[in-house]
Motif scaffolding. Structure first.
Motif, PDB file in Angstrom:
ATOM      1  N   PHE A 227      10.081  -9.700   0.417  1.00 33.63           N
ATOM      2  CA  PHE A 227       8.633  -8.904  -0.292  1.00 33.63           C
ATOM      3  C   PHE A 227       8.812  -7.248  -0.079  1.00 33.63           C
ATOM      4  CE2 PHE A 227       4.783  -6.353  -0.985  1.00 33.63           C
ATOM      5  CZ  PHE A 227       4.624  -6.497  -2.203  1.00 33.63           C
ATOM      6  N   ILE A 228       8.951  -7.053   1.691  1.00 32.58           N
ATOM      7  CA  ILE A 228       8.916  -5.424   2.057  1.00 32.58           C
ATOM      8  C   ILE A 228       9.999  -5.627   2.676  1.00 32.58           C
ATOM      9  CG2 ILE A 228       8.662  -4.584   4.184  1.00 32.58           C
ATOM     10  CD1 ILE A 228       6.835  -6.908   5.420  1.00 32.58           C
ATOM     11  N   MET A 229      11.578  -5.697   1.662  1.00 29.64           N
ATOM     12  CA  MET A 229      12.540  -5.033   1.928  1.00 29.64           C
ATOM     13  C   MET A 229      12.569  -4.685   0.845  1.00 29.64           C
ATOM     14  SD  MET A 229      14.656  -5.279   4.852  1.00 29.64           S
ATOM     15  CE  MET A 229      12.619  -5.042   5.965  1.00 29.64           C
ATOM     16  N   VAL A 230      12.644  -5.600  -0.386  1.00 33.59           N
ATOM     17  CA  VAL A 230      12.114  -5.031  -1.896  1.00 33.59           C
ATOM     18  C   VAL A 230      11.434  -3.459  -2.219  1.00 33.59           C
ATOM     19  CG1 VAL A 230      11.689  -5.452  -3.772  1.00 33.59           C
ATOM     20  CG2 VAL A 230      12.791  -7.089  -2.755  1.00 33.59           C
ATOM     21  N   THR A 231      10.243  -3.964  -1.443  1.00 34.30           N
ATOM     22  CA  THR A 231       9.517  -2.745  -1.761  1.00 34.30           C
ATOM     23  C   THR A 231       9.612  -1.312  -1.119  1.00 34.30           C
ATOM     24  OG1 THR A 231       7.203  -3.916  -1.419  1.00 34.30           O
ATOM     25  CG2 THR A 231       7.052  -1.657  -1.044  1.00 34.30           C
ATOM     26  N   TYR A 232      10.193  -1.444   0.209  1.00 39.12           N
ATOM     27  CA  TYR A 232      10.949   0.211   0.854  1.00 39.12           C
ATOM     28  C   TYR A 232      12.670   0.432  -0.421  1.00 39.12           C
ATOM     29  CZ  TYR A 232       8.425   0.755   4.835  1.00 39.12           C
ATOM     30  OH  TYR A 232       6.706   0.567   5.269  1.00 39.12           O
ATOM     31  N   ILE A 233      12.665  -0.701  -0.575  1.00 43.47           N
ATOM     32  CA  ILE A 233      13.839   0.717  -1.554  1.00 43.47           C
ATOM     33  C   ILE A 233      14.109   0.900  -2.625  1.00 43.47           C
ATOM     34  CG2 ILE A 233      15.705  -0.585  -3.382  1.00 43.47           C
ATOM     35  CD1 ILE A 233      15.934  -2.905  -1.744  1.00 43.47           C
ATOM     36  N   ARG A 234      12.356   0.654  -3.462  1.00 40.25           N
ATOM     37  CA  ARG A 234      11.982   1.320  -4.550  1.00 40.25           C
ATOM     38  C   ARG A 234      11.019   1.930  -4.156  1.00 40.25           C
ATOM     39  NH1 ARG A 234      10.095  -1.693  -8.825  1.00 40.25           N
ATOM     40  NH2 ARG A 234       8.930   0.354  -9.592  1.00 40.25           N
ATOM     41  N   ILE A 235      10.657   2.096  -2.085  1.00 38.17           N
ATOM     42  CA  ILE A 235      10.517   3.528  -2.057  1.00 38.17           C
ATOM     43  C   ILE A 235      11.260   4.209  -1.605  1.00 38.17           C
ATOM     44  CG2 ILE A 235       9.274   4.224   0.153  1.00 38.17           C
ATOM     45  CD1 ILE A 235       7.435   1.983   0.074  1.00 38.17           C
ATOM     46  N   GLY A 236      12.209   3.932  -1.063  1.00 31.49           N
ATOM     47  CA  GLY A 236      13.767   4.971  -0.811  1.00 31.49           C
ATOM     48  C   GLY A 236      14.839   5.535  -2.020  1.00 31.49           C
ATOM     49  N   GLN A 237      14.307   4.919  -3.469  1.00 32.84           N
ATOM     50  CA  GLN A 237      15.062   5.044  -5.476  1.00 32.84           C
ATOM     51  C   GLN A 237      13.824   6.405  -5.016  1.00 32.84           C
ATOM     52  OE1 GLN A 237      14.529   1.994  -6.992  1.00 32.84           O
ATOM     53  NE2 GLN A 237      16.698   1.642  -6.459  1.00 32.84           N
ATOM     54  N   ALA A 238      12.013   6.227  -4.639  1.00 31.36           N
ATOM     55  CA  ALA A 238      11.920   7.154  -5.112  1.00 31.36           C
ATOM     56  C   ALA A 238      11.931   8.560  -4.499  1.00 31.36           C
ATOM     57  CB  ALA A 238       9.819   6.606  -4.939  1.00 31.36           C
ATOM     58  N   VAL A 239      11.613   8.230  -2.718  1.00 28.70           N
ATOM     59  CA  VAL A 239      11.761   9.384  -2.239  1.00 28.70           C
ATOM     60  C   VAL A 239      13.136   9.979  -2.300  1.00 28.70           C
ATOM     61  CG1 VAL A 239      12.526   9.438   0.523  1.00 28.70           C
ATOM     62  CG2 VAL A 239      10.720   8.373  -0.482  1.00 28.70           C
TER      63      VAL A 239
ATOM     64  N   ASP B  85       0.847  -1.088   0.391  1.00 30.42           N
ATOM     65  CA  ASP B  85      -0.344   0.059  -0.572  1.00 30.42           C
ATOM     66  C   ASP B  85       0.806   1.507   0.258  1.00 30.42           C
ATOM     67  OD1 ASP B  85      -2.652   1.795   0.377  1.00 30.42           O
ATOM     68  OD2 ASP B  85      -1.793   2.032   2.626  1.00 30.42           O
ATOM     69  N   ARG B  86       2.671   1.338   0.770  1.00 32.91           N
ATOM     70  CA  ARG B  86       2.482   2.728   0.942  1.00 32.91           C
ATOM     71  C   ARG B  86       3.347   2.598  -0.656  1.00 32.91           C
ATOM     72  NH1 ARG B  86       0.668   6.293   2.664  1.00 32.91           N
ATOM     73  NH2 ARG B  86      -0.678   4.659   2.184  1.00 32.91           N
ATOM     74  N   PHE B  87       3.999   1.233  -1.146  1.00 30.33           N
ATOM     75  CA  PHE B  87       4.741   0.988  -2.523  1.00 30.33           C
ATOM     76  C   PHE B  87       3.836   2.067  -3.084  1.00 30.33           C
ATOM     77  CE2 PHE B  87       4.812  -0.836  -6.557  1.00 30.33           C
ATOM     78  CZ  PHE B  87       5.959   0.054  -6.813  1.00 30.33           C
ATOM     79  N   ALA B  88       2.577   1.733  -3.646  1.00 34.69           N
ATOM     80  CA  ALA B  88       1.297   2.508  -3.908  1.00 34.69           C
ATOM     81  C   ALA B  88       1.423   3.589  -4.291  1.00 34.69           C
ATOM     82  CB  ALA B  88       0.237   1.675  -4.630  1.00 34.69           C
ATOM     83  N   ALA B  89       1.363   4.606  -2.666  1.00 33.27           N
ATOM     84  CA  ALA B  89       0.735   6.023  -2.798  1.00 33.27           C
ATOM     85  C   ALA B  89       1.892   6.089  -3.241  1.00 33.27           C
ATOM     86  CB  ALA B  89       1.270   5.639  -1.299  1.00 33.27           C
ATOM     87  N   VAL B  90       3.522   5.655  -3.011  1.00 31.12           N
ATOM     88  CA  VAL B  90       4.861   7.016  -3.440  1.00 31.12           C
ATOM     89  C   VAL B  90       5.154   7.150  -4.119  1.00 31.12           C
ATOM     90  CG1 VAL B  90       6.967   7.027  -2.677  1.00 31.12           C
ATOM     91  CG2 VAL B  90       5.396   6.606  -0.999  1.00 31.12           C
ATOM     92  N   CYS B  91       5.562   5.396  -5.209  1.00 37.89           N
ATOM     93  CA  CYS B  91       5.454   5.455  -6.429  1.00 37.89           C
ATOM     94  C   CYS B  91       4.827   5.447  -7.420  1.00 37.89           C
ATOM     95  CB  CYS B  91       5.702   3.988  -6.645  1.00 37.89           C
ATOM     96  SG  CYS B  91       7.617   3.384  -5.539  1.00 37.89           S
ATOM     97  N   HIS B  92       3.096   5.746  -7.316  1.00 36.43           N
ATOM     98  CA  HIS B  92       2.324   6.042  -7.852  1.00 36.43           C
ATOM     99  C   HIS B  92       1.614   6.682  -7.513  1.00 36.43           C
ATOM    100  CE1 HIS B  92       3.717   2.063 -10.277  1.00 36.43           C
ATOM    101  NE2 HIS B  92       4.157   1.587  -9.469  1.00 36.43           N
ATOM    102  N   PRO B  93       2.104   7.562  -6.895  1.00 34.87           N
ATOM    103  CA  PRO B  93       0.649   8.689  -6.379  1.00 34.87           C
ATOM    104  C   PRO B  93      -0.511   9.441  -7.423  1.00 34.87           C
ATOM    105  CG  PRO B  93       2.200   9.872  -6.797  1.00 34.87           C
ATOM    106  CD  PRO B  93       2.715   8.761  -7.116  1.00 34.87           C
ATOM    107  N   LEU B  94      -0.796   9.657  -8.785  1.00 34.70           N
ATOM    108  CA  LEU B  94      -1.518   9.620  -9.611  1.00 34.70           C
ATOM    109  C   LEU B  94      -2.512   8.284 -10.079  1.00 34.70           C
ATOM    110  CD1 LEU B  94       0.182  11.636 -11.778  1.00 34.70           C
ATOM    111  CD2 LEU B  94      -1.288  13.028 -10.183  1.00 34.70           C
ATOM    112  N   HIS B  95      -2.591   6.987  -9.424  1.00 37.35           N
ATOM    113  CA  HIS B  95      -3.145   5.864  -9.692  1.00 37.35           C
ATOM    114  C   HIS B  95      -3.304   5.386  -8.464  1.00 37.35           C
ATOM    115  CE1 HIS B  95      -1.081   6.997 -13.705  1.00 37.35           C
ATOM    116  NE2 HIS B  95      -2.229   6.273 -14.277  1.00 37.35           N
ATOM    117  N   TYR B  96      -2.838   5.773  -7.322  1.00 35.55           N
ATOM    118  CA  TYR B  96      -3.135   5.678  -6.169  1.00 35.55           C
ATOM    119  C   TYR B  96      -4.615   5.031  -5.795  1.00 35.55           C
ATOM    120  CZ  TYR B  96      -3.452   4.048  -1.122  1.00 35.55           C
ATOM    121  OH  TYR B  96      -3.555   3.924  -0.083  1.00 35.55           O
ATOM    122  N   THR B  97      -5.631   5.842  -6.082  1.00 39.87           N
ATOM    123  CA  THR B  97      -7.028   5.474  -5.644  1.00 39.87           C
ATOM    124  C   THR B  97      -7.752   3.888  -6.639  1.00 39.87           C
ATOM    125  OG1 THR B  97      -7.959   7.167  -6.976  1.00 39.87           O
ATOM    126  CG2 THR B  97      -7.942   7.901  -4.651  1.00 39.87           C
TER     127      THR B  97
END
Length: 320
Positions: free
Chosen positions: A205-217, A114-126
């Motif tokens: 899965f959580i580790m990979v997800t937060y790595i992607r989130i970190g790259q977006a941040v 859910d956090r990955f979708a919110a941070v990496c795809h904010p326009l399509h989150y809903t």
């Protein structure tokens, strides 16, 4: 055949047992208050009827049941010289703890997505995290955990005909299954095999997800925004690491190894400490939640919410 078990706990260390009682009592009260407050606030405030808080309300309900399945008994046993528990009650506690713990493992992975979708795809989150998907993810977490924890009981029954002393605070599965006199090897293989999809896969899965989130941040131009995002992600990762790390240490080791005092204390990390930290890290530091708490106290609606016992799942508003 064994009809009851004896729980050792820290009976050989009376002073340490008193310290454990005081600490666990504090942790348990904070867990009930923090998670209970989160459920009440999320249900009462329509501003929090979003996917993220929908998952958080489920996490809070799991944490309350998870800690309540073992901690009250541990507190009572601190004042009993010879703490005993019937076999049926012990097995019920063990499988309930497994079921709730597995559900939390899957739900933490869902929250990371859910956090990955919110941070990496904010326009399509809903569009991504719509009501149907949110309910399906939560329902799948509960169902899969039930299938992995409870259903195998009917196919691999455990019988006890030898020692009845459990070297633990409660009926922890790793400590109980060591006393079984049937299907011991099968239970050990199945326990380790079950830990891989329940612990290892969600954690990776959580580790990979937060790595992607970190790259977006890192792409955020505002230094203050990056600092806030990293602070939040870092807090989440600390709690996740404590929960998964301690659980993997316990469940990815052979059952034949004797239980030590260190193992018993490590089990407290994922059984009591993490449920206490979850509402503090995920929610109570959030400005939206703080604002909702202030509004709830000012309006007095919390009385109505507490009196009307809420369902385990917080309803979501329709996405625009």
């Amino acid at each position: 055949m064994v009809t009851e078990f004896i729980l050792v706990g820290l009976s050989d260390h009376p002073r340490a047992q008193k310290v454990l009682f005081c600490l666990l009592l504090l942790v348990y009260f904070v867990t009930l208050f923090g998670n209970g407050l989160m459920m009440v606030v999320i249900i009462a405030d329509s501003h929090l009827h979003t996917p993220m808080y929908f998952f958080l309300s489920n996490l809070s309900s799991i944490d309350i049941f998870y800690t309540s399945s073992s901690v009250p008994q541990i507190l009572v046993n601190c004042f009993i010289a010879r703490a005993t528990i019937p076999v049926t009650n012990c097995l019920t506690q063990m499988y309930c703890g497994l079921f709730l713990g597995m559900t939390e493992c899957f739900l933490l992975a869902v929250m990371a997505y859910d956090r990955f979708a919110a941070v990496c795809h904010p326009l399509h989150y809903t569009l991504i995290m719509n009501n149907r998907l949110c309910i399906s993810l939560v329902a799948s977490s509960w169902i899969v955990a039930f299938l992995l924890a409870v259903v195998p009981v009917f196919f691999i029954p455990v019988s006890f005909c030898g020692p009845n002393i459990i070297n633990h605070f409660s009926c922890e599965s790793q400590a109980v299954l060591k006393l079984g006199c049937s299907n011991a090897r099968i239970n050990e293989i199945f326990s380790i095999a079950r830990a891989i999809p329940v612990l290892v896969v969600p954690f990776l899965f959580i580790m990979v997800t937060y790595i992607r989130i970190g790259q977006a941040v890192l792409k955020i131009r505002s230094a203050q925004g990056r600092s806030k995002a990293f602070s939040t992600c870092g807090s989440h990762l600390i709690v996740v690491s404590i929960f998964y790390g301690s659980a993997m240490f316990m469940y990815l080791q052979p059952q034949g190894r004797p239980t030590s005092d260190r193992d018993k204390l490590i089990s407290v990390l994922y059984g009591a400490l993490t449920p206490m930290l979850n509402p503090m890290i995920y929610s109570l530091r959030n400005k939206d939640v703080k604002g909702a708490v202030y509004r709830l106290i000012a309006s007095g609606e919390w009385v109505v919410v507490v009196v009307t016992i809420p369902p385990p799942f917080c309803p979501l508003e329709s996405n625009p």
